[in-house]
Design a protein around this motif. Sequence first.
Motif, PDB file in Angstrom:
ATOM      1  N   LEU A 121     -60.347  15.105  16.586  1.00 15.51           N
ATOM      2  CA  LEU A 121     -61.342  16.152  16.812  1.00 15.51           C
ATOM      3  C   LEU A 121     -61.640  16.360  18.296  1.00 15.51           C
ATOM      4  CD1 LEU A 121     -63.900  15.539  13.907  1.00 15.51           C
ATOM      5  CD2 LEU A 121     -62.241  17.417  14.139  1.00 15.51           C
ATOM      6  N   TRP A 122     -61.582  15.283  19.086  1.00 13.11           N
ATOM      7  CA  TRP A 122     -61.835  15.449  20.524  1.00 13.11           C
ATOM      8  C   TRP A 122     -60.546  15.438  21.352  1.00 13.11           C
ATOM      9  CZ3 TRP A 122     -60.075  11.713  23.745  1.00 13.11           C
ATOM     10  CH2 TRP A 122     -59.866  10.426  23.203  1.00 13.11           C
ATOM     11  N   LEU A 123     -59.500  14.699  20.885  1.00 12.00           N
ATOM     12  CA  LEU A 123     -58.264  14.616  21.664  1.00 12.00           C
ATOM     13  C   LEU A 123     -57.502  15.943  21.667  1.00 12.00           C
ATOM     14  CD1 LEU A 123     -56.327  12.866  23.304  1.00 12.00           C
ATOM     15  CD2 LEU A 123     -55.202  12.204  21.162  1.00 12.00           C
ATOM     16  N   ALA A 124     -57.498  16.660  20.534  1.00 11.43           N
ATOM     17  CA  ALA A 124     -56.739  17.910  20.444  1.00 11.43           C
ATOM     18  C   ALA A 124     -57.222  18.951  21.450  1.00 11.43           C
ATOM     19  CB  ALA A 124     -56.801  18.456  19.017  1.00 11.43           C
ATOM     20  N   PRO A 125     -58.535  19.284  21.507  1.00 13.84           N
ATOM     21  CA  PRO A 125     -58.963  20.289  22.492  1.00 13.84           C
ATOM     22  C   PRO A 125     -58.816  19.798  23.925  1.00 13.84           C
ATOM     23  CG  PRO A 125     -60.864  19.346  21.359  1.00 13.84           C
ATOM     24  CD  PRO A 125     -59.652  18.868  20.635  1.00 13.84           C
ATOM     25  N   CYS A 126     -59.016  18.497  24.152  1.00 14.47           N
ATOM     26  CA  CYS A 126     -58.839  17.968  25.518  1.00 14.47           C
ATOM     27  C   CYS A 126     -57.392  18.127  25.975  1.00 14.47           C
ATOM     28  CB  CYS A 126     -59.246  16.496  25.564  1.00 14.47           C
ATOM     29  SG  CYS A 126     -61.023  16.228  25.430  1.00 14.47           S
ATOM     30  N   THR A 127     -56.452  17.857  25.068  1.00 15.29           N
ATOM     31  CA  THR A 127     -55.033  18.024  25.398  1.00 15.29           C
ATOM     32  C   THR A 127     -54.712  19.484  25.701  1.00 15.29           C
ATOM     33  OG1 THR A 127     -54.480  16.186  23.914  1.00 15.29           O
ATOM     34  CG2 THR A 127     -52.676  17.640  24.581  1.00 15.29           C
ATOM     35  N   GLU A 128     -55.288  20.385  24.901  1.00 15.82           N
ATOM     36  CA  GLU A 128     -55.035  21.805  25.126  1.00 15.82           C
ATOM     37  C   GLU A 128     -55.603  22.261  26.462  1.00 15.82           C
ATOM     38  OE1 GLU A 128     -55.587  26.130  22.880  1.00 15.82           O
ATOM     39  OE2 GLU A 128     -56.339  24.300  21.932  1.00 15.82           O
ATOM     40  N   ILE A 129     -56.777  21.750  26.839  1.00 20.62           N
ATOM     41  CA  ILE A 129     -57.379  22.106  28.122  1.00 20.62           C
ATOM     42  C   ILE A 129     -56.491  21.633  29.274  1.00 20.62           C
ATOM     43  CG2 ILE A 129     -59.308  21.600  29.673  1.00 20.62           C
ATOM     44  CD1 ILE A 129     -61.103  21.525  27.138  1.00 20.62           C
ATOM     45  N   VAL A 130     -55.996  20.398  29.180  1.00 19.63           N
ATOM     46  CA  VAL A 130     -55.138  19.843  30.239  1.00 19.63           C
ATOM     47  C   VAL A 130     -53.864  20.681  30.384  1.00 19.63           C
ATOM     48  CG1 VAL A 130     -53.704  17.870  30.887  1.00 19.63           C
ATOM     49  CG2 VAL A 130     -56.036  17.493  30.057  1.00 19.63           C
ATOM     50  N   THR A 132     -53.371  23.814  29.431  1.00 21.16           N
ATOM     51  CA  THR A 132     -53.685  25.177  29.866  1.00 21.16           C
ATOM     52  C   THR A 132     -53.852  25.248  31.380  1.00 21.16           C
ATOM     53  OG1 THR A 132     -54.736  25.743  27.764  1.00 21.16           O
ATOM     54  CG2 THR A 132     -55.353  27.062  29.675  1.00 21.16           C
ATOM     55  N   PHE A 133     -54.639  24.333  31.928  1.00 22.60           N
ATOM     56  CA  PHE A 133     -54.862  24.365  33.375  1.00 22.60           C
ATOM     57  C   PHE A 133     -53.667  23.811  34.146  1.00 22.60           C
ATOM     58  CE2 PHE A 133     -59.207  24.630  31.722  1.00 22.60           C
ATOM     59  CZ  PHE A 133     -59.639  25.740  32.421  1.00 22.60           C
ATOM     60  N   GLY A 134     -52.894  22.932  33.492  1.00 26.38           N
ATOM     61  CA  GLY A 134     -51.649  22.473  34.111  1.00 26.38           C
ATOM     62  C   GLY A 134     -50.649  23.610  34.256  1.00 26.38           C
ATOM     63  N   LEU A 135     -50.609  24.495  33.249  1.00 26.66           N
ATOM     64  CA  LEU A 135     -49.708  25.652  33.324  1.00 26.66           C
ATOM     65  C   LEU A 135     -50.129  26.590  34.450  1.00 26.66           C
ATOM     66  CD1 LEU A 135     -47.292  27.125  32.059  1.00 26.66           C
ATOM     67  CD2 LEU A 135     -48.912  28.316  30.563  1.00 26.66           C
ATOM     68  N   ARG A 136     -51.438  26.730  34.679  1.00 25.60           N
ATOM     69  CA  ARG A 136     -51.898  27.585  35.788  1.00 25.60           C
ATOM     70  C   ARG A 136     -51.397  27.051  37.125  1.00 25.60           C
ATOM     71  NH1 ARG A 136     -57.735  30.336  34.991  1.00 25.60           N
ATOM     72  NH2 ARG A 136     -57.623  30.767  32.757  1.00 25.60           N
ATOM     73  N   ILE A 137     -51.415  25.731  37.266  1.00 21.55           N
ATOM     74  CA  ILE A 137     -50.963  25.125  38.525  1.00 21.55           C
ATOM     75  C   ILE A 137     -49.450  25.298  38.689  1.00 21.55           C
ATOM     76  CG2 ILE A 137     -50.733  22.935  39.754  1.00 21.55           C
ATOM     77  CD1 ILE A 137     -53.350  22.051  38.349  1.00 21.55           C
ATOM     78  N   ALA A 138     -48.730  25.144  37.573  1.00 23.45           N
ATOM     79  CA  ALA A 138     -47.264  25.220  37.635  1.00 23.45           C
ATOM     80  C   ALA A 138     -46.736  26.644  37.601  1.00 23.45           C
ATOM     81  CB  ALA A 138     -46.665  24.428  36.463  1.00 23.45           C
ATOM     82  N   ALA A 139     -47.607  27.627  37.313  1.00 21.48           N
ATOM     83  CA  ALA A 139     -47.164  29.013  37.115  1.00 21.48           C
ATOM     84  C   ALA A 139     -46.338  29.564  38.282  1.00 21.48           C
ATOM     85  CB  ALA A 139     -48.356  29.917  36.837  1.00 21.48           C
ATOM     86  N   PRO A 140     -46.742  29.405  39.549  1.00 19.15           N
ATOM     87  CA  PRO A 140     -45.928  29.964  40.643  1.00 19.15           C
ATOM     88  C   PRO A 140     -44.505  29.417  40.665  1.00 19.15           C
ATOM     89  CG  PRO A 140     -48.122  29.390  41.430  1.00 19.15           C
ATOM     90  CD  PRO A 140     -48.012  28.835  40.046  1.00 19.15           C
ATOM     91  N   ALA A 141     -44.359  28.108  40.410  1.00 22.40           N
ATOM     92  CA  ALA A 141     -43.017  27.514  40.388  1.00 22.40           C
ATOM     93  C   ALA A 141     -42.199  28.052  39.218  1.00 22.40           C
ATOM     94  CB  ALA A 141     -43.120  25.988  40.310  1.00 22.40           C
ATOM     95  N   ILE A 142     -42.845  28.222  38.060  1.00 20.92           N
ATOM     96  CA  ILE A 142     -42.149  28.747  36.880  1.00 20.92           C
ATOM     97  C   ILE A 142     -41.693  30.174  37.127  1.00 20.92           C
ATOM     98  CG2 ILE A 142     -42.435  29.389  34.455  1.00 20.92           C
ATOM     99  CD1 ILE A 142     -44.395  27.023  34.224  1.00 20.92           C
ATOM    100  N   ILE A 143     -42.549  30.982  37.745  1.00 20.52           N
ATOM    101  CA  ILE A 143     -42.192  32.372  38.043  1.00 20.52           C
ATOM    102  C   ILE A 143     -41.012  32.423  39.006  1.00 20.52           C
ATOM    103  CG2 ILE A 143     -42.994  34.475  39.187  1.00 20.52           C
ATOM    104  CD1 ILE A 143     -45.792  33.833  38.074  1.00 20.52           C
TER     105      ILE A 143
END
Length: 473
Positions: A121-130, A132-143
């Motif tokens: 119940l708490w690990l699932a949303p925490c993992t999704e938050i990590v 989601t924001f990890g993808l924002r950081i990696a987005a320029p490299a992915i693009i």
Amino acid sequence: MSKAHVTFSAAEFNRGNEHASMGRDNLLGILESCICPAALVGSLWALAFLYEGDIPPAYLLLAVLTFALTFPGEARLQASKAGSLLDIGVNWFWIAGLLGMTGYATGYIRQFDLQALAAWLWLAPCTEIVLTFGLRIAAPAIISLQGPRQRALIVGMNEQGLALANKLKASPYTRIEVAGFVDSRSTDRLNRDASFPLLGKLDQLAAIAKNDRIQVIYLSLPMASQPRILHILDELKDTTASIYFVPDMFVTDLIQGHPSAVCGMPVISVCETPFRGTNGMVKRLSDIVFSLCILILIAPVLLVIALAVKFTSPGPVIFKQRRYGLDGEEILVYKFRSMTVTEDGGVVTQATKNDSRITPLGAFLRKTSLDELPQFINVLQGRMSIVGPRPHAVAHNELYRKLIKGYMVRHKVKPGITGWAQVNGYRGETDTLEKMQGRIDYDLDYLRNWSLRLDIHIILRTVRLVAKDQQAY
């Protein structure tokens, strides 16, 4: 465009097998759509290993249900951080509530370790938050992994066109770069913005698109401009640019038409490749797998033919000819040499029946299509696909693009070793404009209605036709 030659269309073949597009057009979008299901399923399996030592069937079933409820995930890259956190929380609340009530009502919840469920119940949303924001950081490299930015042109320097341009300019998650605007109105009637140059008038649009290597065109024009829009579309059929309408309007005769969004603004594709996002990955993976398997199987045949060509006539074993590939870029296509000449200049004469330039071995190779086998190497290189519009010599392209409207649209995809036109009677010499028109009609029909099932059908029909087809010289 006339469809007189298309007696059995790709749409009819695909009828009953339509599949919905995910609406994800690039690698970043695909990853974004996978974050939510990956976070929820991954965290569940991690807890199953921690508490159970493996993944029991009950956890596998719960993972399948969770994936079905969450895939594809929500697009959150453009949202604020606070908005993303709220959306993740609300989304998880109703998913966990639905699964919990279902498990309690059926009694299936007793199959799980309650401590594992509580931790989920708490690990699932925490993992999704990590993630989601990890993808924002990696987005320029992915693009940057997807290659250089695409140059875009916006037709109509009006409020809506400028809004789209500013959104594209401000977004850190798009590969699209606005080159400028095209508009025929006088400067006093325009909503001028010094940030974006005015590159010319509407009657110069096609020339600007070709000269400035424009890859995307957005038509921000009102519905009252319908005659002008139709004229613009006719002019743009000699380019390979992807075309979108920004206004909400109904358009017929679309090439892979579907609604989507650009930086939050709705657009409708008018002319687009079918191989975007997941479709592109499926197409490329199938090309690699099929071509590798075929090359391994035919390696002895390739060696025998190469030796036969070498010792039966003077000249190179492999004939490399310039052809137009994806987006109208020149590529080198490989064939076993079947003629005494290797024409690749401004004028290329098509082979005809009893052509004196064809060697005796070459006649056999062309009749059986064995001369095309080296093109499986082109497929592995990424220059070609196994199935797609057949590539024409550069000289032929320059001739027919002036005579047939929509000719260059076939270059929205990679050229193929075989194609929808070839299995429908348009293989070999196209000695009349009517025959070439028929081939183009089938090529565009393939673009409108592509599916992996259609590709497999074309490959199987090609295998059956090669032995008995007498039309190639």
